[in-house]
Motif scaffolding. Structure first.
Motif, PDB file in Angstrom:
ATOM      1  N   GLU A   1      -0.335 -14.212   4.206  1.00 32.74           N
ATOM      2  CA  GLU A   1      -1.797 -13.963   3.537  1.00 32.74           C
ATOM      3  C   GLU A   1      -1.770 -12.697   2.570  1.00 32.74           C
ATOM      4  N   GLU A   2      -1.107 -11.601   3.196  1.00 30.54           N
ATOM      5  CA  GLU A   2      -1.094 -10.324   2.747  1.00 30.54           C
ATOM      6  C   GLU A   2       0.490  -9.731   2.654  1.00 30.54           C
ATOM      7  N   PRO A   3       0.730  -8.933   1.999  1.00 30.14           N
ATOM      8  CA  PRO A   3       1.922  -8.477   1.666  1.00 30.14           C
ATOM      9  C   PRO A   3       2.734  -8.000   3.071  1.00 30.14           C
ATOM     10  N   LEU A   4       2.158  -7.388   3.903  1.00 29.21           N
ATOM     11  CA  LEU A   4       2.692  -6.994   5.066  1.00 29.21           C
ATOM     12  C   LEU A   4       2.775  -8.071   6.065  1.00 29.21           C
ATOM     13  N   ASP A   5       2.319  -9.046   5.850  1.00 27.69           N
ATOM     14  CA  ASP A   5       2.594 -10.392   6.629  1.00 27.69           C
ATOM     15  C   ASP A   5       3.981 -10.474   6.559  1.00 27.69           C
TER      16      ASP A   5
ATOM     17  N   PHE B  35       6.979  -1.188  12.096  1.00 25.44           N
ATOM     18  CA  PHE B  35       6.460  -0.564  10.810  1.00 25.44           C
ATOM     19  C   PHE B  35       4.938  -0.199  10.889  1.00 25.44           C
ATOM     20  N   ASP B  36       4.386   0.475  10.042  1.00 24.15           N
ATOM     21  CA  ASP B  36       2.980   0.536   9.840  1.00 24.15           C
ATOM     22  C   ASP B  36       2.542   0.295   8.490  1.00 24.15           C
ATOM     23  N   GLN B  37       1.258   0.345   8.186  1.00 20.91           N
ATOM     24  CA  GLN B  37       0.746   0.145   6.883  1.00 20.91           C
ATOM     25  C   GLN B  37       1.260   1.090   5.785  1.00 20.91           C
ATOM     26  N   HIS B  38       1.671   2.240   6.207  1.00 20.54           N
ATOM     27  CA  HIS B  38       2.433   3.063   5.125  1.00 20.54           C
ATOM     28  C   HIS B  38       3.753   2.733   4.847  1.00 20.54           C
ATOM     29  N   LEU B  39       4.380   1.750   5.330  1.00 17.13           N
ATOM     30  CA  LEU B  39       5.700   1.433   5.442  1.00 17.13           C
ATOM     31  C   LEU B  39       6.703   2.491   6.004  1.00 17.13           C
TER      32      LEU B  39
ATOM     33  N   PHE C 200      14.465   6.477  11.589  1.00 18.54           N
ATOM     34  CA  PHE C 200      12.960   6.538  11.174  1.00 18.54           C
ATOM     35  C   PHE C 200      12.740   6.583   9.908  1.00 18.54           C
ATOM     36  N   VAL C 201      12.077   5.740   8.864  1.00 22.42           N
ATOM     37  CA  VAL C 201      12.117   5.851   7.737  1.00 22.42           C
ATOM     38  C   VAL C 201      10.580   6.167   7.133  1.00 22.42           C
ATOM     39  N   ARG C 202      10.486   7.228   6.280  1.00 26.30           N
ATOM     40  CA  ARG C 202       9.328   7.414   5.998  1.00 26.30           C
ATOM     41  C   ARG C 202       8.531   6.827   4.805  1.00 26.30           C
ATOM     42  N   GLY C 203       7.654   6.185   4.868  1.00 24.13           N
ATOM     43  CA  GLY C 203       7.148   5.299   3.881  1.00 24.13           C
ATOM     44  C   GLY C 203       7.225   5.763   2.548  1.00 24.13           C
ATOM     45  N   ASP C 204       6.851   6.852   2.120  1.00 29.44           N
ATOM     46  CA  ASP C 204       6.655   7.139   0.883  1.00 29.44           C
ATOM     47  C   ASP C 204       7.666   7.311   0.101  1.00 29.44           C
ATOM     48  N   GLY C 205       8.934   7.169   0.613  1.00 27.20           N
ATOM     49  CA  GLY C 205      10.185   7.007  -0.018  1.00 27.20           C
ATOM     50  C   GLY C 205      10.925   5.650  -0.340  1.00 27.20           C
ATOM     51  N   VAL C 206       9.963   4.538   0.082  1.00 27.64           N
ATOM     52  CA  VAL C 206      10.383   3.232  -0.080  1.00 27.64           C
ATOM     53  C   VAL C 206       9.805   2.626  -1.352  1.00 27.64           C
ATOM     54  N   ILE C 207      10.935   1.914  -2.089  1.00 33.10           N
ATOM     55  CA  ILE C 207      10.730   1.397  -3.120  1.00 33.10           C
ATOM     56  C   ILE C 207      10.567  -0.072  -3.123  1.00 33.10           C
TER      57      ILE C 207
END
Length: 100
Positions: free
Chosen positions: A12-16, A43-47, A83-90
Motif C-alpha cells: 500500500e505504501e512504498p516502504l511496504d 530498515f527505517d523510514q529514512h532508508l 550499516f547504510v545511511r539513508g540519505d546516500g540511497v538513490i
C-alpha cells in the motif's frame, strides 16, 4: 486466515515493498557511483539499512592527462555486515518475484 496473510503481503505504501524484502538479497544504488548487494536485515523510514553478506562495487573514472581518455575502474569488496545511511540511497531494488 487467507485474508490476513494477503493483507500482510499487500503493498500500500512504498516502504511496504522494502518490508517484504526483509531477510532477502536486495540491490542498493548509492551516491558517488557505489552499488551494494546484500541481505536486508533491518530498515527505517529514512532508508537507513542494515545489510549482511554485502558486496560493494565502487566505480571510479580516471582521465589520462595526455590523451584525455576516460578510464573506468571498478573496485569490489565483501563485508559481513554494513550499516547504510539513508540519505546516500538513490535506489532500492527488491529481489525478483514470480508474477501472480
Amino acid at each position: 486466515m487467507a485474508a490476513e496473510e494477503q493483507s500482510a503481503n499487500a503493498i500500500e505504501e512504498p516502504l511496504d515493498l522494502i518490508r517484504l524484502s526483509l531477510d532477502e538479497r536486495i540491490y542498493v544504488k548509492m551516491k558517488n557511483d557505489r552499488e551494494l548487494r546484500g541481505r536486508l536485515h533491518a530498515f527505517d523510514q529514512h532508508l537507513n539499512m542494515v545489510l549482511g553478506e554485502v558486496e560493494e562495487t565502487i566505480t571510479t573514472v580516471e582521465v589520462d592527462d595526455e590523451t584525455f581518455e576516460e578510464m573506468y575502474r571498478t573496485t569490489k569488496r565483501n563485508l559481513p555486515m554494513l550499516f547504510v545511511r539513508g540519505d546516500g540511497v538513490i535506489l532500492v531494488s527488491p529481489p525478483l518475484r514470480g508474477t501472480v
